[in-house]
Design a protein around this motif. Structure first.
Motif, PDB file in Angstrom:
ATOM      1  N   UNK A 164       0.801  -1.225   0.000  1.00 30.92           N
ATOM      2  CA  UNK A 164       0.000   0.000   0.000  1.00 30.92           C
ATOM      3  C   UNK A 164       0.834   1.276   0.000  1.00 30.92           C
ATOM      4  N   UNK A 165       2.093   1.172   0.412  1.00 30.59           N
ATOM      5  CA  UNK A 165       2.932   2.371   0.479  1.00 30.59           C
ATOM      6  C   UNK A 165       3.595   2.700  -0.865  1.00 30.59           C
ATOM      7  N   UNK A 166       3.457   1.821  -1.853  1.00 26.64           N
ATOM      8  CA  UNK A 166       4.108   2.061  -3.160  1.00 26.64           C
ATOM      9  C   UNK A 166       3.378   3.173  -3.913  1.00 26.64           C
ATOM     10  N   UNK A 167       4.066   3.826  -4.863  1.00 25.32           N
ATOM     11  CA  UNK A 167       3.394   4.841  -5.681  1.00 25.32           C
ATOM     12  C   UNK A 167       2.248   4.227  -6.480  1.00 25.32           C
ATOM     13  N   UNK A 168       1.247   5.061  -6.813  1.00 28.10           N
ATOM     14  CA  UNK A 168       0.097   4.573  -7.579  1.00 28.10           C
ATOM     15  C   UNK A 168       0.303   4.700  -9.074  1.00 28.10           C
ATOM     16  N   UNK A 169       1.302   5.485  -9.488  1.00 25.67           N
ATOM     17  CA  UNK A 169       1.565   5.643 -10.923  1.00 25.67           C
ATOM     18  C   UNK A 169       2.929   5.050 -11.257  1.00 25.67           C
ATOM     19  N   UNK A 170       3.199   4.872 -12.562  1.00 24.81           N
ATOM     20  CA  UNK A 170       4.447   4.237 -12.998  1.00 24.81           C
ATOM     21  C   UNK A 170       5.654   4.990 -12.440  1.00 24.81           C
ATOM     22  N   UNK A 171       6.652   4.249 -11.978  1.00 20.86           N
ATOM     23  CA  UNK A 171       7.848   4.867 -11.387  1.00 20.86           C
ATOM     24  C   UNK A 171       9.058   3.991 -11.687  1.00 20.86           C
ATOM     25  N   UNK A 172      10.239   4.602 -11.571  1.00 18.15           N
ATOM     26  CA  UNK A 172      11.469   3.850 -11.802  1.00 18.15           C
ATOM     27  C   UNK A 172      12.138   3.528 -10.465  1.00 18.15           C
ATOM     28  N   UNK A 209     -16.328   0.967 -13.566  1.00 20.68           N
ATOM     29  CA  UNK A 209     -16.374   2.059 -14.542  1.00 20.68           C
ATOM     30  C   UNK A 209     -16.126   3.403 -13.858  1.00 20.68           C
ATOM     31  N   UNK A 210     -16.750   3.591 -12.709  1.00 23.70           N
ATOM     32  CA  UNK A 210     -16.577   4.841 -11.957  1.00 23.70           C
ATOM     33  C   UNK A 210     -15.101   5.005 -11.553  1.00 23.70           C
ATOM     34  N   UNK A 211     -14.508   3.918 -11.066  1.00 20.81           N
ATOM     35  CA  UNK A 211     -13.127   3.993 -10.573  1.00 20.81           C
ATOM     36  C   UNK A 211     -12.145   4.323 -11.704  1.00 20.81           C
ATOM     37  N   UNK A 212     -12.314   3.661 -12.843  1.00 18.55           N
ATOM     38  CA  UNK A 212     -11.401   3.911 -13.965  1.00 18.55           C
ATOM     39  C   UNK A 212     -11.600   5.321 -14.535  1.00 18.55           C
ATOM     40  N   UNK A 213     -12.843   5.734 -14.551  1.00 24.10           N
ATOM     41  CA  UNK A 213     -13.161   7.080 -15.020  1.00 24.10           C
ATOM     42  C   UNK A 213     -12.507   8.116 -14.103  1.00 24.10           C
ATOM     43  N   UNK A 214     -12.566   7.868 -12.820  1.00 20.66           N
ATOM     44  CA  UNK A 214     -11.952   8.793 -11.855  1.00 20.66           C
ATOM     45  C   UNK A 214     -10.429   8.838 -12.045  1.00 20.66           C
ATOM     46  N   UNK A 218      -9.671  12.466 -13.027  1.00 20.29           N
ATOM     47  CA  UNK A 218      -9.244  13.240 -11.850  1.00 20.29           C
ATOM     48  C   UNK A 218      -7.733  13.148 -11.675  1.00 20.29           C
ATOM     49  N   UNK A 219      -7.190  11.923 -11.784  1.00 19.66           N
ATOM     50  CA  UNK A 219      -5.738  11.754 -11.603  1.00 19.66           C
ATOM     51  C   UNK A 219      -4.969  11.900 -12.917  1.00 19.66           C
ATOM     52  N   UNK A 220      -5.696  11.957 -14.026  1.00 18.81           N
ATOM     53  CA  UNK A 220      -5.066  12.001 -15.365  1.00 18.81           C
ATOM     54  C   UNK A 220      -4.056  10.876 -15.564  1.00 18.81           C
ATOM     55  N   UNK A 221      -4.386   9.696 -15.074  1.00 21.19           N
ATOM     56  CA  UNK A 221      -3.486   8.541 -15.192  1.00 21.19           C
ATOM     57  C   UNK A 221      -4.119   7.451 -16.055  1.00 21.19           C
TER      58      UNK A 221
END
Ligand SMILES: [Zn+2]
Length: 298
Positions: A164-172, A209-214, A218-221
């Protein structure tokens, strides 16, 4: 609707058969793999048809064990324009192996899949997202084996996996490797799963659908979403003796998944992970603060 479809998300399929699922491992001896009726080929063919219908591309994280037995299936994945990636050879959790056995398993799978397909295998996914705070060495092994990206971390709290502590978006995590975590949404100060698998089967489609849309708006990810060929196969042989929780998790809503996938394919845009994440991220990029965060955790 159109606005929702501007982001291209990554669709991924973990190519393994029902008897290779990690949660069923206590009930099915490894030696039984050789004698069980395989259903993966027909299920992957159905997925290929489905993707074709919706003009979608995807990444197939394929077990070396499967690639070895079904070379024609590997060819069909590549010929249809999808990305061939690796799910390791023997589907053992990274967290249950030594660094040496893990490295030899993921090297074997890469060589085997590349020899069979004639294309470079850039991506790797650990069985059951089994990379977390306890085994940071696994990411080093993945880089050492020659992969360019991994999609092995699920930044949620779960009884079998998760970081849970890892980043939510792609990272190196290092210069040579990109980690693409499975999709989550951030709410009430915690991460919630939005990337497929059992949650996609369990919860109503409108929640996914709601989660992916958000995530997209919202996060632009872009999302990293996953499912398995056995999840669209309600007629797979039942494994006897499962405890209640495992039985529920494995079999819940199998009969509804294909219809839900059709909605998902129609509501969002889908592509290959290497094109979405790898081609927009460069090795000479500075390491993100997120990477420091992970190193600190590790
Ligand atoms: Zn798997």
């Amino acid at each position: 609707m159109e606005n929702r479809k501007t982001v291209v998300n990554a669709l991924s399929i973990d190519v393994e058969d029902y008897f290779q699922v990690a949660a069923l491992a206590p009930y099915i001896a490894r030696s039984e793999w050789e004698v069980r009726q395989c259903r993966v080929e027909q299920n992957v063919d159905r997925i290929l048809e489905l993707l074709d219908t919706f003009d979608a591309k995807a990444t197939f994280f394929t077990l070396g064990w499967i690639g070895e037995r079904y070379p024609q299936l590997v060819h069909r994945i590549v010929q249809n324009g999808h990305e061939l990636a690796s799910h390791g050879y023997g589907h053992q959790r990274a967290s249950e192996q030594s660094p040496e056995t893990f490295l030899s398993d993921i090297r074997l799978a890469k060589v085997l899949l590349e020899d069979t397909s004639g294309v470079e295998v850039k991506g790797y996914r650990a069985p059951s997202f089994s990379i977390g705070e306890g085994n940071p060495w696994a990411l080093e092994c993945i880089e050492q084996a020659g992969y360019r990206y991994s999609s092995s971390i699920y930044p949620i709290q779960h009884d079998h996996y998760g970081m849970p502590s890892a980043p939510r978006s792609a990272f190196r995590p290092s210069i040579g490797l990109l980690e693409v975590p499975i999709a989550t949404v951030r709410m009430f100060n915690r991460n919630w799963p939005a990337g497929g698998g059992g949650y996609f089967r369990l919860l109503p489609y409108s929640v996914s659908r709601w989660a992916l849309q958000r995530l997209n708006r919202v996060d632009s990810l872009p999302a990293m979403f996953y499912f398995h060929p056995w999840e669209i196969d309600p007629h797979q042989p039942r494994v006897p003796g499962l405890n209640l929780k495992t039985r529920f998790r494995h079999y819940v809503n199998l009969g509804r998944t294909e219809a839900r996938l059709r909605l998902l394919l129609s509501d969002f845009r889908w592509g290959r992970a290497d094109r979405i994440f790898l081609e927009t991220s460069h090795e000479d990029d500075t390491l993100s603060p997120a990477a420091d965060q992970v190193r600190a955790i590790c």
